[in-house]
Design a protein around this motif. Structure first.
Motif, short mmCIF file in Angstrom:
data_model
loop_
_atom_site.label_atom_id
_atom_site.label_comp_id
_atom_site.label_asym_id
_atom_site.label_seq_id
_atom_site.Cartn_x
_atom_site.Cartn_y
_atom_site.Cartn_z
N PHE A 1 1.98 -3.46 16.04
CA PHE A 1 2.29 -3.90 14.67
C PHE A 1 2.58 -2.70 13.78
CE2 PHE A 1 0.56 -4.30 10.36
CZ PHE A 1 1.48 -5.18 9.83
N TYR A 2 1.73 -1.69 13.81
CA TYR A 2 1.91 -0.53 12.94
C TYR A 2 3.15 0.27 13.32
CZ TYR A 2 -2.50 -1.74 10.86
OH TYR A 2 -3.48 -2.42 10.20
N GLU A 3 3.52 0.29 14.58
CA GLU A 3 4.77 0.94 14.97
C GLU A 3 5.96 0.21 14.36
OE1 GLU A 3 3.45 3.04 19.17
OE2 GLU A 3 4.27 1.00 19.25
N GLN A 4 5.87 -1.10 14.24
CA GLN A 4 6.95 -1.89 13.63
C GLN A 4 7.12 -1.58 12.15
OE1 GLN A 4 6.36 -6.07 14.36
NE2 GLN A 4 6.19 -5.78 16.56
N VAL A 5 6.07 -1.10 11.50
CA VAL A 5 6.17 -0.77 10.07
C VAL A 5 6.28 0.73 9.84
CG1 VAL A 5 5.10 -2.90 9.23
CG2 VAL A 5 3.66 -0.94 9.75
N LEU B 1 0.84 -1.21 0.00
CA LEU B 1 0.00 0.00 0.00
C LEU B 1 0.87 1.26 0.00
CD1 LEU B 1 -2.70 -1.09 2.60
CD2 LEU B 1 -3.10 -0.70 0.16
N LEU B 2 1.85 1.30 0.90
CA LEU B 2 2.69 2.49 1.04
C LEU B 2 3.57 2.74 -0.19
CD1 LEU B 2 3.82 2.11 4.76
CD2 LEU B 2 2.11 3.70 3.83
N SER B 3 3.89 1.70 -0.95
CA SER B 3 4.75 1.88 -2.12
C SER B 3 3.98 2.26 -3.38
CB SER B 3 5.58 0.62 -2.37
OG SER B 3 4.74 -0.44 -2.80
N SER B 4 2.67 2.24 -3.32
CA SER B 4 1.89 2.61 -4.50
C SER B 4 1.99 4.12 -4.73
CB SER B 4 0.43 2.18 -4.34
OG SER B 4 -0.15 2.88 -3.28
N PRO B 5 2.04 4.55 -5.98
CA PRO B 5 2.30 5.96 -6.29
C PRO B 5 1.39 6.97 -5.59
CG PRO B 5 2.49 4.66 -8.28
CD PRO B 5 1.98 3.74 -7.20
N SER B 6 0.09 6.73 -5.55
CA SER B 6 -0.80 7.74 -4.96
C SER B 6 -0.64 7.85 -3.45
CB SER B 6 -2.27 7.45 -5.31
OG SER B 6 -2.70 6.26 -4.71
N ILE B 7 -0.15 6.81 -2.81
CA ILE B 7 0.08 6.85 -1.36
C ILE B 7 1.48 7.39 -1.09
CG2 ILE B 7 0.08 5.51 0.77
CD1 ILE B 7 -2.65 5.65 -0.82
N LYS B 8 2.45 6.94 -1.87
CA LYS B 8 3.84 7.35 -1.68
C LYS B 8 4.00 8.86 -1.84
CE LYS B 8 6.75 5.53 -4.57
NZ LYS B 8 7.75 4.71 -5.25
N LYS B 9 3.21 9.47 -2.71
CA LYS B 9 3.31 10.91 -2.96
C LYS B 9 2.62 11.76 -1.89
CE LYS B 9 3.57 10.33 -7.94
NZ LYS B 9 2.84 10.50 -9.21
N ALA B 10 1.77 11.16 -1.08
CA ALA B 10 1.02 11.90 -0.07
C ALA B 10 1.96 12.43 1.01
CB ALA B 10 -0.07 11.04 0.54
N GLU B 11 1.70 13.65 1.43
CA GLU B 11 2.49 14.29 2.48
C GLU B 11 2.39 13.56 3.82
OE1 GLU B 11 1.13 18.26 4.34
OE2 GLU B 11 2.43 18.82 2.66
N ARG B 12 1.20 13.02 4.10
CA ARG B 12 0.97 12.33 5.37
C ARG B 12 0.03 11.15 5.16
NH1 ARG B 12 -0.10 16.24 9.99
NH2 ARG B 12 2.13 16.46 9.69
N VAL B 13 0.35 10.03 5.81
CA VAL B 13 -0.48 8.83 5.72
C VAL B 13 -1.04 8.53 7.11
CG1 VAL B 13 -0.54 6.37 5.14
CG2 VAL B 13 0.95 7.92 3.85
N TYR B 14 -2.34 8.35 7.17
CA TYR B 14 -3.03 8.08 8.43
C TYR B 14 -3.53 6.64 8.46
CZ TYR B 14 -3.55 13.18 8.89
OH TYR B 14 -3.33 14.52 8.99
N LEU B 15 -3.76 6.15 9.66
CA LEU B 15 -4.51 4.92 9.86
C LEU B 15 -5.05 4.94 11.28
CD1 LEU B 15 -3.06 2.56 11.77
CD2 LEU B 15 -1.57 2.40 9.82
#
Length: 151
Positions: free
Chosen positions: A132-136, A110-124
């Protein structure tokens, strides 16, 4: 052990959403299998209808699935404006395969896809998988608050 196949679906996942396609673009009742995965392994996503699953897939910028033969064993999706913000949603791995790195593969895809990679900030948002998410690479933000409005 049977091999696993990660699929990076086209935006909106039309093959999965409309035709139920799985690995090698073969009909595999993919939407039904996705519904079963969510019902069994994601308490927050139980009882989603076909109609709502089709809509959430259609509105997703990125959709990732992992298959073991004809069984869907991993899923994740994201939405993004491709510039400022992206959100990861519904990351699920079948319980019998958790702890084998599949969740990491879904998140990394998900994070390597172009529309996500270009985003200034990614939330979840997560209820019980913070570690788990801290590990990634995610971290808790004290600068923002989660606000919810129920319909």
């Amino acid at each position: 052990m049977t091999s696993l196949k990660l699929i990076r679906h086209a935006p909106g996942a039309p093959g999965l959403r409309l035709l139920g396609l799985g690995p090698n673009l073969l009909p595999s009742r993919g939407l039904l299998k996705l519904q079963r995965l969510l019902d069994k392994h994601a308490f927050w996503a139980r009882n989603r209808s076909y109609k709502s699953l089709r809509k959430l897939l259609r509105k997703s910028s990125v959709v990732i699935t992992i298959w073991r033969d004809k069984r869907i064993v991993g899923f994740g999706r994201a939405t993004s404006d491709g510039i400022y913000r992206a959100v990861l949603w519904d990351i699920v791995v079948a319980g019998d395969l958790q702890g084998q790195g599949l969740g990491r593969k879904v998140v990394e895809a998900l994070l390597s896809s172009p529309s996500i990679k270009k985003a200034e900030r990614v939330y979840l948002m997560t209820t019980n998988s913070k570690e788990f998410y801290e590990q990634v690479g995610f971290h808790e933000s004290s600068m923002q608050s989660l606000l919810i409005k129920n319909p």
